[in-house]
Scaffold this motif. Structure first.
Motif, PDB file in Angstrom:
ATOM      1  N   ALA A 125       0.822  -1.214   0.000  1.00  0.00           N
ATOM      2  CA  ALA A 125       0.000   0.000   0.000  1.00  0.00           C
ATOM      3  C   ALA A 125       0.850   1.255   0.000  1.00  0.00           C
ATOM      4  O   ALA A 125       0.385   2.336  -0.361  1.00  0.00           O
ATOM      5  N   HIS A 126       2.112   1.116   0.422  1.00  0.00           N
ATOM      6  CA  HIS A 126       3.002   2.256   0.593  1.00  0.00           C
ATOM      7  C   HIS A 126       4.193   2.155  -0.352  1.00  0.00           C
ATOM      8  O   HIS A 126       4.532   1.074  -0.827  1.00  0.00           O
ATOM      9  N   GLY A 127       4.842   3.286  -0.584  1.00  0.00           N
ATOM     10  CA  GLY A 127       6.012   3.305  -1.457  1.00  0.00           C
ATOM     11  C   GLY A 127       7.295   2.935  -0.744  1.00  0.00           C
ATOM     12  O   GLY A 127       8.245   2.473  -1.369  1.00  0.00           O
ATOM     13  N   ASP A 128       7.346   3.158   0.574  1.00  0.00           N
ATOM     14  CA  ASP A 128       8.553   2.891   1.374  1.00  0.00           C
ATOM     15  C   ASP A 128       9.775   3.562   0.768  1.00  0.00           C
ATOM     16  O   ASP A 128      10.874   2.993   0.727  1.00  0.00           O
ATOM     17  N   LEU A 129       9.561   4.803   0.323  1.00  0.00           N
ATOM     18  CA  LEU A 129      10.604   5.574  -0.348  1.00  0.00           C
ATOM     19  C   LEU A 129      10.976   6.834   0.432  1.00  0.00           C
ATOM     20  O   LEU A 129      11.510   7.781  -0.130  1.00  0.00           O
ATOM     21  N   ASN A 130      10.707   6.832   1.730  1.00  0.00           N
ATOM     22  CA  ASN A 130      11.065   7.985   2.546  1.00  0.00           C
ATOM     23  C   ASN A 130      12.534   7.965   2.924  1.00  0.00           C
ATOM     24  O   ASN A 130      13.219   6.937   2.838  1.00  0.00           O
ATOM     25  N   THR A 131      13.021   9.115   3.372  1.00  0.00           N
ATOM     26  CA  THR A 131      14.362   9.268   3.936  1.00  0.00           C
ATOM     27  C   THR A 131      14.217  10.027   5.246  1.00  0.00           C
ATOM     28  O   THR A 131      13.110  10.433   5.624  1.00  0.00           O
ATOM     29  N   ALA A 132      15.332  10.227   5.931  1.00  0.00           N
ATOM     30  CA  ALA A 132      15.290  10.998   7.176  1.00  0.00           C
ATOM     31  C   ALA A 132      14.761  12.407   6.935  1.00  0.00           C
ATOM     32  O   ALA A 132      14.174  13.024   7.834  1.00  0.00           O
ATOM     33  N   ASP A 133      14.938  12.921   5.719  1.00  0.00           N
ATOM     34  CA  ASP A 133      14.486  14.279   5.399  1.00  0.00           C
ATOM     35  C   ASP A 133      13.001  14.351   5.077  1.00  0.00           C
ATOM     36  O   ASP A 133      12.393  15.414   5.216  1.00  0.00           O
ATOM     37  N   THR A 134      12.422  13.231   4.640  1.00  0.00           N
ATOM     38  CA  THR A 134      11.022  13.283   4.214  1.00  0.00           C
ATOM     39  C   THR A 134      10.074  12.510   5.125  1.00  0.00           C
ATOM     40  O   THR A 134       8.868  12.684   5.035  1.00  0.00           O
ATOM     41  N   THR A 135      10.606  11.649   5.982  1.00  0.00           N
ATOM     42  CA  THR A 135       9.739  10.817   6.816  1.00  0.00           C
ATOM     43  C   THR A 135       8.926  11.640   7.817  1.00  0.00           C
ATOM     44  O   THR A 135       9.474  12.529   8.474  1.00  0.00           O
ATOM     45  N   PRO A 136       7.647  11.359   7.950  1.00  0.00           N
ATOM     46  CA  PRO A 136       6.843  12.031   8.972  1.00  0.00           C
ATOM     47  C   PRO A 136       6.960  11.369  10.343  1.00  0.00           C
ATOM     48  O   PRO A 136       6.466  11.905  11.327  1.00  0.00           O
ATOM     49  N   THR A 137       7.624  10.199  10.416  1.00  0.00           N
ATOM     50  CA  THR A 137       7.631   9.419  11.659  1.00  0.00           C
ATOM     51  C   THR A 137       9.010   9.049  12.179  1.00  0.00           C
ATOM     52  O   THR A 137       9.170   8.796  13.373  1.00  0.00           O
ATOM     53  N   GLY A 138       9.995   8.955  11.307  1.00  0.00           N
ATOM     54  CA  GLY A 138      11.293   8.430  11.702  1.00  0.00           C
ATOM     55  C   GLY A 138      11.349   6.915  11.669  1.00  0.00           C
ATOM     56  O   GLY A 138      12.365   6.308  12.043  1.00  0.00           O
ATOM     57  N   ASN A 139      10.276   6.275  11.211  1.00  0.00           N
ATOM     58  CA  ASN A 139      10.202   4.812  11.178  1.00  0.00           C
ATOM     59  C   ASN A 139      10.895   4.259   9.930  1.00  0.00           C
ATOM     60  O   ASN A 139      10.531   4.601   8.799  1.00  0.00           O
ATOM     61  N   ILE A 140      11.860   3.373  10.140  1.00  0.00           N
ATOM     62  CA  ILE A 140      12.667   2.878   9.025  1.00  0.00           C
ATOM     63  C   ILE A 140      11.880   1.935   8.117  1.00  0.00           C
ATOM     64  O   ILE A 140      12.241   1.740   6.950  1.00  0.00           O
ATOM     65  N   HIS A 141      10.762   1.368   8.607  1.00  0.00           N
ATOM     66  CA  HIS A 141       9.991   0.482   7.716  1.00  0.00           C
ATOM     67  C   HIS A 141       9.356   1.258   6.558  1.00  0.00           C
ATOM     68  O   HIS A 141       8.852   0.631   5.620  1.00  0.00           O
ATOM     69  N   GLY A 142       9.400   2.572   6.604  1.00  0.00           N
ATOM     70  CA  GLY A 142       8.929   3.386   5.492  1.00  0.00           C
ATOM     71  C   GLY A 142      10.041   3.811   4.547  1.00  0.00           C
ATOM     72  O   GLY A 142       9.828   4.684   3.694  1.00  0.00           O
ATOM     73  N   MET A 143      11.218   3.165   4.657  1.00  0.00           N
ATOM     74  CA  MET A 143      12.386   3.602   3.893  1.00  0.00           C
ATOM     75  C   MET A 143      13.124   2.527   3.097  1.00  0.00           C
ATOM     76  O   MET A 143      14.061   2.857   2.368  1.00  0.00           O
ATOM     77  N   PRO A 144      12.792   1.234   3.202  1.00  0.00           N
ATOM     78  CA  PRO A 144      13.679   0.218   2.615  1.00  0.00           C
ATOM     79  C   PRO A 144      13.872   0.315   1.114  1.00  0.00           C
ATOM     80  O   PRO A 144      14.961  -0.023   0.616  1.00  0.00           O
ATOM     81  N   LEU A 145      12.888   0.769   0.372  1.00  0.00           N
ATOM     82  CA  LEU A 145      13.062   0.867  -1.076  1.00  0.00           C
ATOM     83  C   LEU A 145      14.008   2.012  -1.424  1.00  0.00           C
ATOM     84  O   LEU A 145      14.874   1.877  -2.288  1.00  0.00           O
TER      85      LEU A 145
END
Length: 301
Positions: A125-145
């Protein structure tokens, strides 16, 4: 799926986000009968048990360089990368059970060592394309891609000793319906192929998978399937940490797995974000196992 030797790796990690319980996902999937299901399909099954996860320094509020549990996630990712690397070196198919989706950092680090042009199907459902600069949560499960593309925190992008693991033109995201602004910008900037729920509704899952196979078959030398159970609608998979209404149906997901099996292009896979605490009578783990059955060739007749 030409490889009839499968090695299961459990990753009981919930450090990539804040909701507890997803660390029990691998146990729930095993309890739902994954080993027996695949043995019945004449696969040589090897269960390597679970990667040991260090929860001693778990952080629930403080962030390091904008990321939660950074050091612990890095440590677990290196362990997983080494295990996956060894499985492929032994000419076996790595099937990884999660755990939150941050485990894909380690999975892809281990898999990508063996391919020049690894393709990735990101069923989520999610892109998991966040970084420390764009994440709204700091959660790494939103960053693996993003991490696997070499974008983001260096200690994450360098897992396995090399970066990037994948190329943006070798990615297909299927089922997206919740994207942050930074992710949308990155998708446009990198030209990542995405099938949102709009496309799935409009052209149907058959066309989506046909196009995905056609898109990846000539540009890649292996394809990794990363399936987040929240890609499915919460009606079918309620036991996930970040459910989003209006998702892929149970039947559409089986069709997708069946078509991928027929293509014989998937060379590694992971199923993630099964949280039995949030589930209904282990329903979501059962769905995961059923989808694995279809991915590995289970037929009605």
């Amino acid at each position: 799926m030409n490889n009839k030797k499968i090695s299961l790796i459990g990753v009981p990690m919930d450090l990539g986000q804040m909701r507890r319980g997803v660390d029990m996902g691998p146990s729930a999937i095993r309890y739902a009968g994954v080993v027996e299901r695949l043995k019945n399909l004449d696969y040589d099954m090897e269960d390597l048990g679970d990667i040991e996860i260090d929860n001693s320094e778990r952080e629930t509020s403080s962030l390091k360089r904008g990321l939660r549990n950074l050091d612990a996630v890095c440590q677990a990712s290196e362990k997983l990368a080494n295990q996956v690397d060894q499985v492929i070196s032994n000419e076996r198919f790595p099937l990884v059970l999660g755990g939150d989706h941050s485990i894909a950092i380690g999975t892809l680090a281990g898999v990508a060592k063996h391919y020049e042009n690894l393709g990735v199907i990101w069923y989520d459902a999610h892109g998991d394309l966040n970084t420390a600069d764009t994440t709204p949560t700091g959660n790494i499960h939103g960053m693996p891609l993003a991490v696997s593309l070499g974008i983001g925190e260096e200690s994450l992008t360098d897992i396995g000793g090399f970066t990037p693991k994948i190329k943006p033109e070798n990615i297909v995201i299927i089922g997206a319906r919740s994207l942050d602004d930074g992710e949308k910008e990155l998708i446009k900037e990198k030209g990542i192929k995405v099938y949102t729920m709009h496309e799935i509704d409009r052209i149907g899952m058959t066309k989506v998978i046909e196009e995905t196979i056609d898109y990846l078959k000539d540009r890649t030398d292996g394809v990794h399937l990363s399936l987040d159970l929240d890609g499915l609608d919460p009606l079918h998979a309620p036991g996930v940490g970040t459910p989003v209404n209006g998702g892929i149906s149970y039947r559409e997901s089986h069709l997708a797995m069946e078509m991928l099996e027929e293509s014989k292009m998937v060379t590694s896979a992971e199923f993630v974000e099964v949280n039995p605490i949030l589930d209904e009578k282990n329903k979501t783990a059962g769905v995961a196992v059923a989808l694995m059955g279809s991915l590995f060739g289970e037929k009605l007749l």
